[in-house]
Design a protein around this motif. Structure first.
Motif, PDB file in Angstrom:
ATOM      1  N   ALA A  44      12.725   8.015   2.418  1.00  0.00           N
ATOM      2  CA  ALA A  44      11.973   9.273   2.376  1.00  0.00           C
ATOM      3  C   ALA A  44      11.087   9.317   1.133  1.00  0.00           C
ATOM      4  N   ASP A  45       9.852   9.758   1.310  1.00  0.00           N
ATOM      5  CA  ASP A  45       8.886   9.914   0.211  1.00  0.00           C
ATOM      6  C   ASP A  45       8.523   8.601  -0.477  1.00  0.00           C
ATOM      7  N   GLU A  46       8.745   7.484   0.185  1.00  0.00           N
ATOM      8  CA  GLU A  46       8.423   6.177  -0.379  1.00  0.00           C
ATOM      9  C   GLU A  46       7.014   5.787   0.044  1.00  0.00           C
ATOM     10  N   THR A  47       6.189   5.325  -0.910  1.00  0.00           N
ATOM     11  CA  THR A  47       4.841   4.884  -0.561  1.00  0.00           C
ATOM     12  C   THR A  47       4.912   3.523   0.125  1.00  0.00           C
ATOM     13  N   ALA A  48       3.804   3.141   0.762  1.00  0.00           N
ATOM     14  CA  ALA A  48       3.750   1.835   1.422  1.00  0.00           C
ATOM     15  C   ALA A  48       3.970   0.709   0.417  1.00  0.00           C
ATOM     16  N   ALA A  49       3.365   0.834  -0.757  1.00  0.00           N
ATOM     17  CA  ALA A  49       3.532  -0.193  -1.793  1.00  0.00           C
ATOM     18  C   ALA A  49       4.983  -0.275  -2.240  1.00  0.00           C
ATOM     19  N   GLN A  50       5.632   0.870  -2.391  1.00  0.00           N
ATOM     20  CA  GLN A  50       7.040   0.894  -2.808  1.00  0.00           C
ATOM     21  C   GLN A  50       7.942   0.305  -1.731  1.00  0.00           C
ATOM     22  N   THR A  51       7.662   0.633  -0.478  1.00  0.00           N
ATOM     23  CA  THR A  51       8.478   0.103   0.617  1.00  0.00           C
ATOM     24  C   THR A  51       8.375  -1.415   0.689  1.00  0.00           C
ATOM     25  N   SER A  52       7.144  -1.934   0.688  1.00  0.00           N
ATOM     26  CA  SER A  52       6.969  -3.379   0.825  1.00  0.00           C
ATOM     27  C   SER A  52       7.603  -4.127  -0.349  1.00  0.00           C
ATOM     28  N   LEU A  53       7.454  -3.607  -1.569  1.00  0.00           N
ATOM     29  CA  LEU A  53       8.027  -4.268  -2.735  1.00  0.00           C
ATOM     30  C   LEU A  53       9.549  -4.199  -2.725  1.00  0.00           C
ATOM     31  N   GLN A  77       5.644  -6.580   4.571  1.00  0.00           N
ATOM     32  CA  GLN A  77       4.314  -6.006   4.761  1.00  0.00           C
ATOM     33  C   GLN A  77       4.412  -4.646   5.431  1.00  0.00           C
ATOM     34  N   VAL A  78       3.636  -3.690   4.915  1.00  0.00           N
ATOM     35  CA  VAL A  78       3.575  -2.358   5.498  1.00  0.00           C
ATOM     36  C   VAL A  78       2.108  -1.992   5.702  1.00  0.00           C
ATOM     37  N   ALA A  79       1.773  -1.542   6.900  1.00  0.00           N
ATOM     38  CA  ALA A  79       0.415  -1.060   7.184  1.00  0.00           C
ATOM     39  C   ALA A  79       0.392   0.448   6.946  1.00  0.00           C
ATOM     40  N   LEU A  80      -0.727   0.944   6.407  1.00  0.00           N
ATOM     41  CA  LEU A  80      -0.824   2.359   6.063  1.00  0.00           C
ATOM     42  C   LEU A  80      -2.118   2.944   6.599  1.00  0.00           C
ATOM     43  N   HIS A 110      -0.168  -3.410   2.796  1.00  0.00           N
ATOM     44  CA  HIS A 110       0.495  -3.677   1.518  1.00  0.00           C
ATOM     45  C   HIS A 110       1.492  -4.814   1.743  1.00  0.00           C
ATOM     46  N   THR A 111       1.232  -5.960   1.127  1.00  0.00           N
ATOM     47  CA  THR A 111       2.081  -7.131   1.321  1.00  0.00           C
ATOM     48  C   THR A 111       2.673  -7.541  -0.017  1.00  0.00           C
ATOM     49  N   ALA A 112       3.990  -7.476  -0.117  1.00  0.00           N
ATOM     50  CA  ALA A 112       4.679  -7.814  -1.360  1.00  0.00           C
ATOM     51  C   ALA A 112       5.405  -9.147  -1.211  1.00  0.00           C
ATOM     52  N   VAL A 113       5.501  -9.861  -2.328  1.00  0.00           N
ATOM     53  CA  VAL A 113       6.271 -11.097  -2.378  1.00  0.00           C
ATOM     54  C   VAL A 113       7.151 -11.042  -3.616  1.00  0.00           C
ATOM     55  N   ALA A 114       8.374 -11.508  -3.480  1.00  0.00           N
ATOM     56  CA  ALA A 114       9.318 -11.539  -4.598  1.00  0.00           C
ATOM     57  C   ALA A 114       9.938 -12.921  -4.691  1.00  0.00           C
ATOM     58  N   LEU A 115      10.134 -13.380  -5.902  1.00  0.00           N
ATOM     59  CA  LEU A 115      10.819 -14.648  -6.148  1.00  0.00           C
ATOM     60  C   LEU A 115      12.042 -14.339  -7.002  1.00  0.00           C
ATOM     61  N   PHE A 116      13.210 -14.589  -6.439  1.00  0.00           N
ATOM     62  CA  PHE A 116      14.480 -14.283  -7.101  1.00  0.00           C
ATOM     63  C   PHE A 116      15.180 -15.579  -7.486  1.00  0.00           C
TER      64      PHE A 116
END
Length: 199
Positions: A44-53, A77-80, A110-116
């Motif tokens: 809830a109340d999460e932006t597309a950038a926040q969701t994808s990341l 990836q999230v489309a907005l 919004h397409t996020a990539v993470a390296l853990f």
């Protein structure tokens, strides 16, 4: 010709997406794939950038137990459009609704990539924003496209790497691979930060 240095530890793509697997294979590095089993429901109340990341990081971290010494790659990836997140349609009816709503308009992906680093617990990440202007296509063209392509596993219902390109008028991006689902320019930077030289 000098041989390419290989990663000192396993590289794992936390995804079963054929699109992301194909993109990562372009780098010529050995890697495995595994399903991260992460709930992709936006908060809830999460932006597309926040969701994808958040989801990219969650996917990478989800496989720590199975790959404790690996570098784990997660992406999402999230489309907005109009402040509304457009996920994977899943069904023909939802894809029709998405494409109808997107017709003649510009959608942000919004397409996020993470390296853990599972060994150290360190996470690095980046997010790309791609703006896609859609053509003013007809209802009949939507039906024809969906019957041929069946892009029900694709956020926004239009695959730029195949027939979906015919639905698109223009793409504005700093990374052409981001729209397909894995921003390789950002990923190369993240890998370098973790000691993996792609070239």
């Amino acid at each position: 010709m000098q041989k390419q240095a290989l990663p000192t530890r396993p590289l794992v793509l936390a995804s079963t997406s054929v699109y992301r697997r194909e993109l990562l294979s372009r780098l010529g590095l050995p890697f495995e794939t595994a399903s991260p089993m992460v709930d992709e429901t936006p908060l809830a109340d999460e932006t597309a950038a926040q969701t994808s990341l958040r989801l990219a990081i969650a996917k990478a971290r989800a496989l720590k137990g199975a790959f404790p010494d690996a570098l784990l790659i997660g992406s999402d990836q999230v489309a907005l459009l109009d402040g509304q997140q457009l996920g994977k349609p899943g069904t023909h009816e939802r894809a029709v609704a998405q494409l109808t709503h997107m017709r003649g308009r510009t959608v942000e992906f919004h397409t996020a990539v993470a390296l853990f680093d599972a060994a150290s617990g360190q996470t690095s990440s980046a997010t790309d924003i791609t703006r896609v202007s859609m053509r003013n296509y007809s209802d009949a063209q939507i039906e024809h496209y969906l019957r041929r392509e069946q892009p029900y596993d694709c956020a926004g219902s239009a695959k730029v790497e195949s027939l979906g390109i015919a639905m698109i008028a223009a793409v504005e991006s700093t990374d052409p691979t981001a729209l397909i689902g894995l921003p390789l320019i950002a990923l190369c930077n993240l890998l370098q930060q973790h000691g993996v030289e792609v070239l």
